[in-house]
Design an enzyme around this catalytic site. Structure first.
Site, PDB file in Angstrom:
ATOM      1  N   CYS A   1      12.462  -4.003   3.392  1.00  0.00           N
ATOM      2  CA  CYS A   1      12.142  -2.871   4.271  1.00  0.00           C
ATOM      3  C   CYS A   1      13.261  -1.829   4.333  1.00  0.00           C
ATOM      4  CB  CYS A   1      11.803  -3.375   5.663  1.00  0.00           C
ATOM      5  SG  CYS A   1      10.358  -4.444   5.664  1.00  0.00           S
TER       6      CYS A   1
ATOM      7  N   CYS B   1      11.246  -9.497  13.993  1.00  0.00           N
ATOM      8  CA  CYS B   1      10.458  -9.632  12.774  1.00  0.00           C
ATOM      9  C   CYS B   1      10.153 -11.095  12.476  1.00  0.00           C
ATOM     10  CB  CYS B   1      11.191  -9.005  11.582  1.00  0.00           C
ATOM     11  SG  CYS B   1      10.219  -9.192  10.088  1.00  0.00           S
TER      12      CYS B   1
ATOM     13  N   CYS C   1      14.961 -10.425   4.687  1.00  0.00           N
ATOM     14  CA  CYS C   1      14.123 -11.204   3.777  1.00  0.00           C
ATOM     15  C   CYS C   1      13.814 -10.339   2.561  1.00  0.00           C
ATOM     16  CB  CYS C   1      12.839 -11.671   4.493  1.00  0.00           C
ATOM     17  SG  CYS C   1      11.508 -10.453   4.473  1.00  0.00           S
TER      18      CYS C   1
ATOM     19  N   LYS D   1       1.801   3.556  -0.202  1.00  0.00           N
ATOM     20  CA  LYS D   1       2.826   4.453   0.350  1.00  0.00           C
ATOM     21  C   LYS D   1       3.048   5.686  -0.522  1.00  0.00           C
ATOM     22  CE  LYS D   1       5.189   0.762   2.781  1.00  0.00           C
ATOM     23  NZ  LYS D   1       6.435  -0.003   2.986  1.00  0.00           N
TER      24      LYS D   1
ATOM     25  N   LYS E   1      -1.139  -2.449   1.404  1.00  0.00           N
ATOM     26  CA  LYS E   1      -0.616  -1.166   1.875  1.00  0.00           C
ATOM     27  C   LYS E   1      -0.380  -0.195   0.718  1.00  0.00           C
ATOM     28  CE  LYS E   1       3.068  -3.456   3.475  1.00  0.00           C
ATOM     29  NZ  LYS E   1       4.407  -3.843   3.957  1.00  0.00           N
TER      30      LYS E   1
ATOM     31  N   ARG F   1       4.102   1.131  15.879  1.00  0.00           N
ATOM     32  CA  ARG F   1       4.691   2.095  14.926  1.00  0.00           C
ATOM     33  C   ARG F   1       3.880   3.384  14.964  1.00  0.00           C
ATOM     34  NH1 ARG F   1       4.877  -0.240   9.056  1.00  0.00           N
ATOM     35  NH2 ARG F   1       6.511  -1.572   9.930  1.00  0.00           N
TER      36      ARG F   1
ATOM     37  N   CYS G   1      17.364  -3.388   7.848  1.00  0.00           N
ATOM     38  CA  CYS G   1      16.030  -3.505   8.448  1.00  0.00           C
ATOM     39  C   CYS G   1      16.145  -4.166   9.813  1.00  0.00           C
ATOM     40  CB  CYS G   1      15.121  -4.315   7.542  1.00  0.00           C
ATOM     41  SG  CYS G   1      15.528  -6.070   7.573  1.00  0.00           S
TER      42      CYS G   1
ATOM     43  N   ARG H   1      -0.164   4.816   4.200  1.00  0.00           N
ATOM     44  CA  ARG H   1       0.719   4.819   5.376  1.00  0.00           C
ATOM     45  C   ARG H   1       1.292   6.210   5.656  1.00  0.00           C
ATOM     46  NH1 ARG H   1       2.962  -0.215   6.281  1.00  0.00           N
ATOM     47  NH2 ARG H   1       1.450  -1.846   5.841  1.00  0.00           N
TER      48      ARG H   1
HETATM   49 FE1  SRM Z   1       8.479  -3.283   6.142  1.00  0.00          FE
HETATM   50  C1  SRM Z   1       6.598  -5.990   6.702  1.00  0.00           C
HETATM   51  C2  SRM Z   1       9.594  -3.420   9.273  1.00  0.00           C
HETATM   52  C3  SRM Z   1       9.738  -0.208   5.745  1.00  0.00           C
HETATM   53  C4  SRM Z   1       8.223  -3.612   2.736  1.00  0.00           C
HETATM   54  N1  SRM Z   1       8.059  -4.499   7.699  1.00  0.00           N
HETATM   55  C5  SRM Z   1       7.206  -5.564   7.726  1.00  0.00           C
HETATM   56  C6  SRM Z   1       7.035  -6.096   9.139  1.00  0.00           C
HETATM   57  C7  SRM Z   1       5.870  -5.408   9.758  1.00  0.00           C
HETATM   58  C8  SRM Z   1       6.989  -7.622   9.283  1.00  0.00           C
HETATM   59  C9  SRM Z   1       5.652  -8.315   9.247  1.00  0.00           C
HETATM   60  O1  SRM Z   1       4.845  -8.075   8.347  1.00  0.00           O
HETATM   61  O2  SRM Z   1       5.462  -9.169  10.118  1.00  0.00           O
HETATM   62  C10 SRM Z   1       8.380  -5.610   9.776  1.00  0.00           C
HETATM   63  C11 SRM Z   1       8.381  -5.398  11.281  1.00  0.00           C
HETATM   64  C12 SRM Z   1       9.726  -5.771  11.844  1.00  0.00           C
HETATM   65  C13 SRM Z   1       9.919  -5.387  13.227  1.00  0.00           C
HETATM   66  O3  SRM Z   1      10.190  -6.280  14.056  1.00  0.00           O
HETATM   67  O4  SRM Z   1       9.864  -4.206  13.546  1.00  0.00           O
HETATM   68  C14 SRM Z   1       8.694  -4.421   8.886  1.00  0.00           C
HETATM   69  N2  SRM Z   1       9.362  -2.022   7.332  1.00  0.00           N
HETATM   70  C15 SRM Z   1       9.835  -2.288   8.571  1.00  0.00           C
HETATM   71  C16 SRM Z   1      10.727  -1.173   9.080  1.00  0.00           C
HETATM   72  C17 SRM Z   1      10.618  -0.943  10.585  1.00  0.00           C
HETATM   73  C18 SRM Z   1      12.171  -1.462   8.660  1.00  0.00           C
HETATM   74  C19 SRM Z   1      13.229  -0.641   9.313  1.00  0.00           C
HETATM   75  O5  SRM Z   1      14.175  -1.277   9.792  1.00  0.00           O
HETATM   76  O6  SRM Z   1      13.160   0.582   9.340  1.00  0.00           O
HETATM   77  C20 SRM Z   1      10.199  -0.016   8.210  1.00  0.00           C
HETATM   78  C21 SRM Z   1       9.044   0.699   8.848  1.00  0.00           C
HETATM   79  C22 SRM Z   1       8.535   1.749   7.961  1.00  0.00           C
HETATM   80  C23 SRM Z   1       7.496   2.640   8.561  1.00  0.00           C
HETATM   81  O7  SRM Z   1       7.860   3.401   9.433  1.00  0.00           O
HETATM   82  O8  SRM Z   1       6.352   2.605   8.109  1.00  0.00           O
HETATM   83  C24 SRM Z   1       9.721  -0.775   6.986  1.00  0.00           C
HETATM   84  N3  SRM Z   1       8.795  -2.115   4.526  1.00  0.00           N
HETATM   85  C25 SRM Z   1       9.438  -0.907   4.578  1.00  0.00           C
HETATM   86  C26 SRM Z   1       9.816  -0.493   3.265  1.00  0.00           C
HETATM   87  C27 SRM Z   1      10.606   0.761   2.894  1.00  0.00           C
HETATM   88  C28 SRM Z   1       9.703   1.899   2.560  1.00  0.00           C
HETATM   89  O9  SRM Z   1       8.492   1.819   2.685  1.00  0.00           O
HETATM   90  O10 SRM Z   1      10.237   2.914   2.155  1.00  0.00           O
HETATM   91  C29 SRM Z   1       9.381  -1.494   2.402  1.00  0.00           C
HETATM   92  C30 SRM Z   1       9.635  -1.548   0.874  1.00  0.00           C
HETATM   93  C31 SRM Z   1       8.799  -0.612   0.119  1.00  0.00           C
HETATM   94  C32 SRM Z   1       7.496  -1.257  -0.240  1.00  0.00           C
HETATM   95  O11 SRM Z   1       6.594  -1.245   0.583  1.00  0.00           O
HETATM   96  O12 SRM Z   1       7.410  -1.790  -1.323  1.00  0.00           O
HETATM   97  C33 SRM Z   1       8.735  -2.501   3.205  1.00  0.00           C
HETATM   98  N4  SRM Z   1       7.475  -4.597   4.894  1.00  0.00           N
HETATM   99  C34 SRM Z   1       7.549  -4.611   3.530  1.00  0.00           C
HETATM  100  C35 SRM Z   1       6.855  -5.758   3.034  1.00  0.00           C
HETATM  101  C36 SRM Z   1       6.706  -6.171   1.548  1.00  0.00           C
HETATM  102  C37 SRM Z   1       5.528  -5.566   0.936  1.00  0.00           C
HETATM  103  C38 SRM Z   1       5.304  -6.056  -0.474  1.00  0.00           C
HETATM  104  O13 SRM Z   1       4.965  -5.265  -1.309  1.00  0.00           O
HETATM  105  O14 SRM Z   1       5.436  -7.245  -0.722  1.00  0.00           O
HETATM  106  C39 SRM Z   1       6.382  -6.464   4.173  1.00  0.00           C
HETATM  107  C40 SRM Z   1       5.587  -7.781   4.181  1.00  0.00           C
HETATM  108  C41 SRM Z   1       4.143  -7.594   3.905  1.00  0.00           C
HETATM  109  O15 SRM Z   1       3.625  -6.489   3.799  1.00  0.00           O
HETATM  110  O16 SRM Z   1       3.498  -8.631   3.757  1.00  0.00           O
HETATM  111  C42 SRM Z   1       6.798  -5.716   5.309  1.00  0.00           C
HETATM  112 FE1  SF4 Z   2      11.387  -8.194   8.437  1.00  0.00          FE
HETATM  113 FE2  SF4 Z   2      11.954  -8.778   5.938  1.00  0.00          FE
HETATM  114 FE3  SF4 Z   2      11.162  -6.331   6.571  1.00  0.00          FE
HETATM  115 FE4  SF4 Z   2      13.519  -7.119   7.295  1.00  0.00          FE
HETATM  116  S1  SF4 Z   2      12.827  -6.914   5.195  1.00  0.00           S
HETATM  117  S2  SF4 Z   2      12.033  -6.084   8.633  1.00  0.00           S
HETATM  118  S3  SF4 Z   2      13.227  -9.248   7.705  1.00  0.00           S
HETATM  119  S4  SF4 Z   2       9.928  -8.146   6.731  1.00  0.00           S
END
Ligand code: SRM
Ligand code: SF4
Length: 570
Positions: free
Chosen positions: A484, A441, A480, A216, A214, A81, A435, A150
Site C-alpha cells: 500500500c 489493518c 505486508c 486504479k 480493484k 475512505r 502504510c 478507484r
Molecule cells: Fe491498500 C488493502 C490501506 C493504497 C494495495 N489497503 C488494503 C486494506 C484495505 C486492508 C484490507 O484489505 O483489509 C488497508 C486498510 C488499512 C487501514 O487500516 O486503513 C489498505 N491502501 C491502504 C492505504 C490507506 C495505505 C496508506 O497508508 O496510505 C492506501 C489507501 C489508498 C486510497 O486512498 O485508495 C492504500 N493499496 C494501496 C496501494 C498504493 C496505490 O494504490 O497507489 C496499493 C498498491 C498498488 C496496487 O493496488 O497494486 C495497495 N491494498 C493493496 C492490496 C493488494 C492488492 C493486490 O493487487 O494484491 C490490498 C489487499 C487486497 O486488495 O486484497 C490492499
Molecule cells: Fe495493510 Fe498490508 Fe496495506 Fe499495509 S500494505 S495497509 S499492512 S494491507
C-alpha cells in the site's frame, strides 16, 4: 492477420463473485445489518460489499488478545475512505473531515498514498451519520474500495497551476464517469427510497459482477512522477508542449501487490502502449476496464489484477484488443522524462500571484502530538484559507492556491504551529512513506506507520555519519506484501514478514521506473541497521556524481536489477 480468441482463465468463480452476484447490485443486507445493535460487527458477505461503499469492518488489533481472553467480541470499528479525485479538498471539506474524525473517528485523519482521507475507529451506529455528513460536504465514499475503478489520482504539482487544473479536471471526470450506477449507496446511507417497479438496474460498463478486482488509474505530469504512474492498472502521462497539454501517453498493467512465497504473484510496472488526445481519455479508460471485466481472473483473486491479465494475454494482444474496442488506433508514444517520484517541500510561487506550501506529514497521519499540534494548526489554516488543500500521493499536504494577500496570515499560522516543510529532517525521512498497518489493518504482519519514524531516528545517525543528510533516497515500509505504500518502488523498501521482522528490498529507481529486488529476508532492527551502515557508507564513498542510491546498488553489484515484474523474484 489472425485475430486471437481471448479467454478468461478457467476455474470456478471465487466466493466474492458469488457475493457480488447475489448482492442485488451491491445492496446485500447492509441496510438491515447496520441497524442491528447486537453486534458491533457485520457478517462477512456484507463486509465484502461494504468495500464498494468505501468502508471496511476492522477491529483494534492492540486489543484483540485481551478481548479474546475476556471472551468479548473483537473491538469492531469501521474504516472509511473518501473518494476525492486528484486529492483536492476545499478548506470547508477539510473542516468537516476534521470534525467528523473528532466526533466519530479516532481523532486523527490519515492522508493516504492515493491522495485521499481515511478515517479509522468509527462505530457501526455512527456510520450513517458520518457518511451523510461527508455527502453534505459534497464528498462521498462510493467506490473508494471494492472491485471497481478507484479514486483517480493526478499529479499534485504546485509548479504549473494551469496544467494541474487541467489534469485535475480529467481525473475528476474519469472518477465520476466510471462510477458504478447502482443506487445502493444512496439507499443504504442517504435514505433514498427505492422506487417500486423500477426496471432492473443495469451497470452498462461493469455488469452485475463488477470487475474481477480493484482497478486504479492515475495521471502524472512529468518531470514529477509523484503518483507513481507505472504502479497503476492504467496510467496516463501528460504530454505538455509549449506550455499546453496536448495529450497523454497511455501505460497499462501496473500494480504492487504480491503474496510472500508465491512467485505467481509479483509487483509489475505498467508499460507505455501509445499516445492519445485528451478527449480520448475516457474512451480508453472505459474500454480498458471492459477488457479486464471480460478477461480478468474471477477464480483466483490473488491473480485477478489487470497486470496478470496483461501478462497472461500479452501486451500486444491487449493493445490490439483495446484498439478493436475503440475502433481507432493509438498514436505512437511521445517522449517524456521523469526526475523523481517524491514531493518538493516548502513555498513555491505558481501563476496568477498564487502560492503553494507543501507540508511534510510523516506517515500521512494528521493528529496532535504532545509537542506538535499539526491537526490544530491545519484546522486554524482551514478556517482562513481561501484556496484548496491537495493531498499528495506521498501522504503529504499542499496548502495550495494561497493568494498573495493571504500568504502572510497563513505563513504566520504555519510558524505559530511549527508546521514543517520537513527541511530540518534528513532528505531520507522527507522521502519516506509507510502504510497504515497495525493496529487497524487486518492484513498487517508487522508495524509500518507506527515504527518507521523510530527506525528513521536511528538510520539518520548513519546518514549523518556519512554526510548524506541532504541526499534524497526514497524509503518505504509496508506491514505486508500488498504494497500500500508502493514498497517495490522505494530505493530502500521493507515489507513486514512477522512482528519486528521485514524483508529488505533495494534497487528501485528514484523516478519510479524500475522495481526493487529482495536483498535480505526476515531481518529485525539490528540487522537492518548494520546492513544500512555498510550500504550507506559505500554509497557515500563510491557513488558517481549525481548517482541515486537505487542505481548505485545495481552498478556496484550489490543487487541485480529487476527488469520486469516477472523477474522480481529471481
Ligand atoms: Fe491498500 C488493502 C490501506 C493504497 C494495495 N489497503 C488494503 C486494506 C484495505 C486492508 C484490507 O484489505 O483489509 C488497508 C486498510 C488499512 C487501514 O487500516 O486503513 C489498505 N491502501 C491502504 C492505504 C490507506 C495505505 C496508506 O497508508 O496510505 C492506501 C489507501 C489508498 C486510497 O486512498 O485508495 C492504500 N493499496 C494501496 C496501494 C498504493 C496505490 O494504490 O497507489 C496499493 C498498491 C498498488 C496496487 O493496488 O497494486 C495497495 N491494498 C493493496 C492490496 C493488494 C492488492 C493486490 O493487487 O494484491 C490490498 C489487499 C487486497 O486488495 O486484497 C490492499
Ligand atoms: Fe495493510 Fe498490508 Fe496495506 Fe499495509 S500494505 S495497509 S499492512 S494491507
Amino acid at each position: 492477420m489472425v485475430t486471437k480468441i481471448l479467454k478468461a482463465p478457467d476455474g470456478s468463480p471465487s466466493d466474492v463473485e458469488r457475493i457480488k452476484k447475489e448482492s442485488d447490485y451491491l445492496r446485500g443486507t447492509l441496510k438491515e445489518v447496520m441497524l442491528d445493535r447486537i453486534s458491533a460487527g457485520i457478517p462477512d458477505d456484507d463486509n465484502r460489499l461494504m468495500k464498494h461503499h468505501g468502508s471496511y469492518l476492522q477491529d483494534d488489533r492492540d486489543l484483540r488478545n485481551e478481548r479474546q481472553k475476556q471472551k468479548l467480541e473483537p473491538a469492531y470499528q469501521f474504516m472509511l475512505r473518501v473518494r476525492m479525485p486528484g486529492g483536492v479538498s476545499t478548506p470547508e471539506q477539510w473542516l468537516v473531515m476534521d470534525d467528523l474524525s473528532q466526533k466519530y473517528g479516532n481523532g486523527t485523519l490519515k492522508l493516504t498514498t492515493r491522495e485521499t482521507f481515511q478515517m479509522h475507529g468509527i462505530l457501526k451506529w455512527n456510520m450513517k451519520k458520518t457518511i451523510k455528513t461527508i455527502h453534505s460536504a459534497l464528498l462521498d465514499t462510493i467506490a473508494a474500495c471494492g472491485d471497481v475503478n478507484r479514486n483517480v489520482m493526478c499529479a499534485s504539482n504546485p509548479y504549473q497551476s494551469e496544467i494541474h487544473s487541467e489534469v485535475y479536471e480529467w481525473s475528476k471526470k474519469l472518477s465520476d464517469d466510471l462510477l458504478p450506477r447502482t443506487r445502493a449507496y444512496h439507499e443504504i446511507w442517504l435514505d433514498e427510497e427505492r422506487v417500486a417497479g423500477t426496471p432492473e438496474e443495469v451497470e452498462p460498463m461493469y455488469g452485475p459482477l463488477y470487475l474481477p478486482r480493484k482497478f486504479k488509474i492515475g495521471i502524472a505530469v512529468p518531470p514529477s512522477n509523484d503518483i507513481d504512474v507505472f504502479s497503476q492498472d492504467l496510467g496516463f502521462i501528460a504530454i505538455v508542449e509549449d506550455g499546453k497539454l496536448i495529450g497523454f501517453n497511455v501505460a497499462i498493467g501496473g500494480g504492487m501487490g504480491m503474496t510472500h512465497g508465491d512467485t505467481a504473484t509479483y509487483p509489475q510496472l505498467a508499460k507505455v502502449i501509445g499516445f492519445c488526445r485528451p478527449e480520448q481519455l475516457y474512451d480508453i479508460a472505459e474500454k480498458t476496464i471492459t477488457i479486464q471485466r471480460d478477461y480478468g481472473n474471477r477464480s483466483v483473486r490473488k491473480n485477478a489484477r489487470f497486470k496478470y491479465t496483461v501478462d497472461r494475454l500479452g501486451l500486444e494482444t491487449v493493445k490490439e484488443e483495446l484498439e478493436n474496442r475503440l475502433g481507432w488506433s493509438l498514436e505512437e508514444a511521445k517522449p517524456y522524462h521523469f526526475d523523481h517520484n517524491g514531493d518538493r517541500y516548502g513555498w513555491v510561487e505558481g501563476i496568477k500571484d498564487k502560492w503553494h506550501f507543501t507540508l511534510f506529514v510523516e506517515g500521512g497521519r494528521v493528529t496532535d502530538y504532545d509537542d506538535y499540534k499539526l491537526m490544530t494548526g491545519l484546522r486554524e489554516i482551514a478556517k482562513v484559507h481561501t484556496g484548496e488543500f491537495r493531498l499528495t500521493a506521498n501522504q503529504n499536504l499542499i496548502i495550495a492556491n494561497v493568494s498573495s494577500d493571504k500568504k502572510d496570515e497563513i505563513s504566520a499560522l504555519i510558524e505559530q504551529y511549527g508546521l514543517t516543510d520537513g527541511k530540518h529532517h534528513s532528505a531520507l525521512r522527507r522521502s519516506s512513506m509507510a502504510c497504515v498497518a497495525l493496529p487497524t489493518c487486518g492484513l498487517a504482519m508487522a508495524e509500518a506507520e507506527r515504527y518507521l519514524p523510530t527506525l528513521l531516528d536511528k538510520v539518520e545517525e548513519i546518514i549523518d555519519e556519512n554526510g548524506l543528510r541532504d541526499q534524497e533516497i526514497t524509503i518505504r515500509m509496508t506491514g505486508c506484501p500488498n504494497g500500500c505504500a508502493r514498497h517495490a518502488l522505494g530505493e530502500i523498501g521493507f515489507i513486514g514478514k512477522a512482528p519486528g521482522k521485514y524483508n529488505m528490498y533495494l534497487g528501485a529507481a528514484f523516478d519510479g521506473s524500475r522495481l526493487s529486488k529482495m536483498y535480505r529476508e526476515n531481518i529485525g532492527e539490528e540487522d537492518i541497521l548494520s546492513e544500512l551502515r555498510v550500504l550507506l557508507s559505500r554509497y557515500a564513498k563510491e557513488r558517481d556524481e549525481g548517482e541515486h542510491f537505487g542505481d548505485f546498488v545495481i552498478r556496484a553489484g550489490i543487487i541485480k536489477a529487476t527488469t520486469d515484474g516477472t523477474n522480481f523474484h529471481d
